[in-house]
Every structure is written in structure tokens, then in C-alpha cells.
Write an enzyme that holds these catalytic residues in place. Sequence first.
Site, PDB file in Angstrom:
ATOM      1  CG  HIS A  15      76.566  34.616  82.261  1.00 31.01           C
ATOM      2  ND1 HIS A  15      77.484  34.008  81.444  1.00 31.01           N
ATOM      3  CD2 HIS A  15      75.672  33.660  82.619  1.00 31.01           C
ATOM      4  CE1 HIS A  15      77.160  32.711  81.328  1.00 31.01           C
ATOM      5  NE2 HIS A  15      76.079  32.483  82.023  1.00 31.01           N
ATOM      6  CE  LYS A  16      70.819  43.055  83.725  1.00 34.15           C
ATOM      7  NZ  LYS A  16      70.978  43.743  82.443  1.00 34.15           N
TER       8      LYS A  16
END
Lengths: 355, 355
Positions: free
Chosen positions: A194-195
Site C-alpha cells: 500500500h501507499k
Amino acid sequence: MELKFVKRDVLKEKPTDETKLGFGRIFTDYMLMMKRDGERGWYSAQIEPYGDLQLSPAALVLHYAQEVFEGMKAYKTDDGRVLMFRPWDNIKRLATSAERICMAPFDQEFVLNSLYELIKMEKDWIPTSPGTSLYIRPTYIGVDPFVGVQPAKEYLLYVILSPVGAYYASGLSPVQIYVESKYVRAVKGGTGHHKTGGNYAASLLAGEKAHEKGYDQVLWLDGKENKYVEEVGSMNIFFKIKGELVTPMLAGSILPGITRASIIELAKDMGIPVTERRISMEEIYEASLDGSLEEVFGSGTAAVVSPVGELIWEDKHIIVNGGKMGETTQKLYDTLTGIQYGRIPDKFGWTVEVK
Amino acid sequence: MELKFVKRDVLKEKPTDETKLGFGRIFTDYMLMMKRDGERGWYSAQIEPYGDLQLSPAALVLHYAQEVFEGMKAYKTDDGRVLMFRPWDNIKRLATSAERICMAPFDQEFVLNSLYELIKMEKDWIPTSPGTSLYIRPTYIGVDPFVGVQPAKEYLLYVILSPVGAYYASGLSPVQIYVESKYVRAVKGGTGHHKTGGNYAASLLAGEKAHEKGYDQVLWLDGKENKYVEEVGSMNIFFKIKGELVTPMLAGSILPGITRASIIELAKDMGIPVTERRISMEEIYEASLDGSLEEVFGSGTAAVVSPVGELIWEDKHIIVNGGKMGETTQKLYDTLTGIQYGRIPDKFGWTVEVK
Ligand SMILES: Cc1ncc(COP(=O)(O)O)c(C=O)c1O
Ligand SMILES: Cc1ncc(COP(=O)(O)O)c(C=O)c1O
């Protein structure tokens, strides 16, 4: 919810020299700002003058990094239209990143449409020289003024815009990449897929050490065995071995890049076989020795495609394609940027015109 | 550098009911604020009114989580003196955490002395009921208005204060802890050894899932094999097995707790053998079956010592000491809090009087 508009009194001076834009230092006149609290949910959305945030010194994001972001671009075509590339995928990834660290869900369609409104307003900020674009940074942060480790109830979701220069101002030049064997970016079960902001803080030290040694970027290995290739600082990675493109599979610790997904589709469409699987550095090294390692490149929104000329792994220097960019790399770059700038018909349905 | 003082016009109302303080919601009148930029270095330090920060929406900390923090306490003794517990160790840990994510170094002695000044000014905010204290939160963030992944040049280092209630308002009650086998907090080579914000964002989801199942906290396992015990949400962990205290060794992925270090020293001084080593959940489970698992407790600044009554690992419920607090746990708690509140002579040199 209704999208409001707050006008600014004086517009900024737009940059005149597009060769000096650089990356991420200049911001446009307006930003999109959405607010949420625990009682009302999402209660405000407006396009407002770009300006400072007021945050409590106790705001969760400043202590526990409850923050996720996205990076995307708007491109101006030769005939003056504004294109975006798969923006719905970025907004979706923002939502799944947020979910991973317990942030409140948001209406993806509303955010996407509001983003289009912002781009329309700011379209004169999109530079037009070859390779330039308008970088778009959606950011989502938890801001409760409460110093306890728990998910926030109050949030800001905002989007800022920055005109950016050509990534390859003097032509696509292959980079030297340091393979990191000590520091780890992410491990399965963590946040690497995930960012989230924390992934990037964790990556700074290895990046600095690579720079000191004279290398451009870091190639991360897996956190469990320190053997398998993961991704580069802000790019996924592809190897061309015996005519086949190989890239690490998505197994929970690397970012599912939108450029990566596009390249996989594009290459297959061009008749190039693509495999997503585990790849060890040992395998890459051996392929380089027996001559079957043909090309290496990174993929990401910023550089689109970035040829790799050399990999430095422990004491080994793996020279790729004589340090030059390969044919397939060039072809993928040309086709993908061609689609993004509207010069090549988009048969994949990746682009959207903002009008 | 000189520490300046900016007075506030109106002081806040201090809380009157110390049973309702809770944790981390109320902040005092003043904060310590230090600023640094790339040209001047650290150029400003002042005690100023507690209030909002002005941050660019592009500030690094909001995107790449370049942020570290500390948690410590000031205690009021029965005769009205103000004590702190090993504060130099917290400031040192703040500095090493910062170093791990490429933040600028700072003068630790200056920060510590400025912190003492702040505490002196705010000493009337320290609650006096049993178990209450003034929680101290040093926070250090990178704030450049620049959306590129690189270490900041501009920083804020600030300290905010919050009067907090007794952790055990209704007596020390053992907690139920969920052993997390899917999500991972940290892995060797990552940031788990340091107090970086991203570690806490990464921990939220497992914490929420544990709460939903009715458990108090999460016990993390190692990221490589998912077998070895690491630490609890914001505590280190100790097991008493056959009269010996055992705690996971510091191998790069857990926080080197200051309470942990104190307990190791204290226990040895009491004649209790202590070993720092790898401990698998399998071993704990087997010790519970053959009756040699005597006590389990967490250690950290917030709770000091927190007895564990039950560990839930996969489908196994490991009941510790019949779900009751053990003798050693109680003794360590009493001695450590005794030293912190100045009721027991401090032969270790851990406390400092702020005067
Ligand atoms: C860690 C990381 N990997 C890969 C990428 C490439 O992803 P995308 O192609 O969606 O830009 C990025 C950039 O966003 C990144 O930050
Ligand atoms: C992850 C983690 N482990 C352990 C601890 C305990 O450390 P200390 O005893 O220094 O408070 C804390 C709290 O600071 C923590 O956040």
C-alpha cells in the site's frame, strides 16, 4: 455532498521557463480539500486557494503516520486537450491504502469527479513542452488532536497540483541501481502493498547510502530471505530474459504499480511473453553471466519507464545490455507515453479526457 | 542557541476532576518549539503558547512520514517535588530514531534542558492523585514543502504536555492479548527498533481486529518466520518461566524499551535471573501445558507493568497464572512506580528532580 468553490484574490505567476520546472516544488493556485469528522462524516468539500493547513501539534498524522497518498499526472496533447491516465485506479488504490491503516472510507467517484473539476480549473498550469505534465498528489491524513494510538475520526483528504518538468530532460539515460542487502523496505503482512507514508520514511536511509556511493536508486530485496527482488524506490522492476519479460509477482510486499499493470498488458499485446513470479538476485546474476539477461527497466508514474544500465549486488557489478537502453524498453516507453500524450490511439481504454 | 519565551495572554482552565483525565486529550498552556532549516541549521527555540502548527499541504511529514516521537512522564511526589524517569534515554532514543530515517541531528542536551524548563513552567499541571502523571510527548517532523522522496531540510522539533489519569483506575487488572499471526509490525532491517510514526500506522489494523474479537492488545510475532515473540502494541513483553524472567532480545525489530531495560536491571538486583533471547510461541504454549509458565507481563511508560492473564494464539487459549497477576509482576510494578514517584530510594540513578 456538494463541491464548493472558494476564489482566491490574486492568482500566482505561472512558471515561464518549462525547462526549469523540476519536480514537486511549484504548486498551482487551488487545491481540493475534503473534511470529515466522527459525527458528521464527510461534511465539506471545496476547491479552495492553495495554502497552509492548520494542524494541532497532537494531530495523529504527525505521531502515528496515519497517512496515504497517490501520484498521478495530467498531460496536454498537441491539440490542447487534457488527458489523464487510469486515474480511477489511483483513487481506488488510495482507498485500499487507507483501509490498510484503518482510515475512514470515502466516495471514490466523488473524489474522482472533484479532481476532474480541479484539473479543469487549473488546466492553464499544465505545461506543454515535450515530457512535461501536471503532477497530481492526492493526500489523505488523520488529524484528531489526540495522542493515543488509535484510528482517527477526523480526516483531511486533499489534492495538490504541481507542474513538473520532463523526467528525461536530456534523453532516456540508463540508471545504476544498488541492490540493498541490509535494510528492508517491507515484508509480507506489513504495509508494502500500500501507499502509506511510513514505507517511504523507512526507505530514506538506504536511498541516501546508495546516493553516497554514486548510485541512482535502490533495488529492494524481500524481507524474509533477502534473496528475491521486490521493487525500486518508486518503481516496479522488469527483467527481459531470453525474450521474456519477468517481473516480481504481487505477493503482499510491493506496490501494485499502475504503470506495471499497463506494461504487462501492453507487452502481451505486442506479443512479448510476460511472467509474474519470484525472481532471485542469484538468477539475475547468472542470467547476466550466460548472456540471457537482455534488458532491465523500472516502471512508475514519474519516469514511466526507466532503463537500468547496471545493478550493483554485493561486490558484483551486473552490466545490462552494455549499459545501454534496450529495444523493448524503448518501445514500451514510446508506446506508453504515446498513449498518455494522445499521440497513439488508446485501444485499452486507459486515458480519459478531462473537459 | 538561546531558549526564548513567548507568553500567552490567557491561561487555560486546569482540569479539576483527576479521575476524568483519561489519556492524551488535554494539553497544557505551553509547548517547546524548535525550528531548523537548511541554511541556518537550528535557528529558533522557544517555549510558546500551545497552539496549531501551520504546515504546507506539501510538507514531507504528511506524505512520507518523516516523523519520530517519544513518550515519557513527569511525576509529582507526595512532598510536591517533580521527578522524571531516565529522560536522557528518551531524548537519546529520539535522536537515534531520527537518524534511522535521515532526519537532522539535534543537540540532545539542549533539548533535555529546554524540556526541564518547560516542565518547571507547567508544574502546576502535574496531577497529584495516585497513579496520575504529566505525559510528555517530544515530536520531531520534517516539513519541507516539497513532494519528492528525500530527507527534509526543514524541521520542527516540539514537545507537548498532557496531564494523564491513572492507567489502572480500578486496580491492576490482567489483560487478554491476541497473538497476531497474519499481520506483521516490523522485520529486521526495517524501522521496528526505532520510534518512527510509520510503525504505529502499520499496527492499527491488527489492533482493531483484536479489539473486535474482544481482546485488549496484540502480541506481534517476527516478520520472517511468524514464530518468535516480538512485543505488544506499545509494550515489551516478559515471561516468567521456572523462576526465570525471559524477554525477547533486541535484534533490530523491536523497540528497546526504557521500562524493559529498567526491569531487567531491577529484577537482577532482586536476585531474579533474566535472559534476553529468542522465544517461540510454541515454547510458551508448551510451558503453559507443563505448568512452567508462571507469569507474563508487558512493560512500557504508559502502564509501567501490565499483567497478562491470557494469550490467544491461533485456536489456543493460554491462561496465565489462573488469569491473575503474579507475585513478581506485582513486586516489579510496586518497586518501579515506587522509584518513579519518589517513595522508594532510587539507587540506580534513574530519576532526576526537575527544580
Ligand atoms: C514504492 C513504489 N513502487 C512502485 C511505484 C510505481 O507505481 P505506479 O506505476 O502506479 O506509479 C511507485 C510509485 O507510485 C512507488 O512509490
Ligand atoms: C512499540 C513499543 N514497544 C515498547 C514500548 C515501551 O517502551 P518504553 O518502556 O520506553 O516506554 C513502547 C512505548 O514507548 C512502544 O511504543
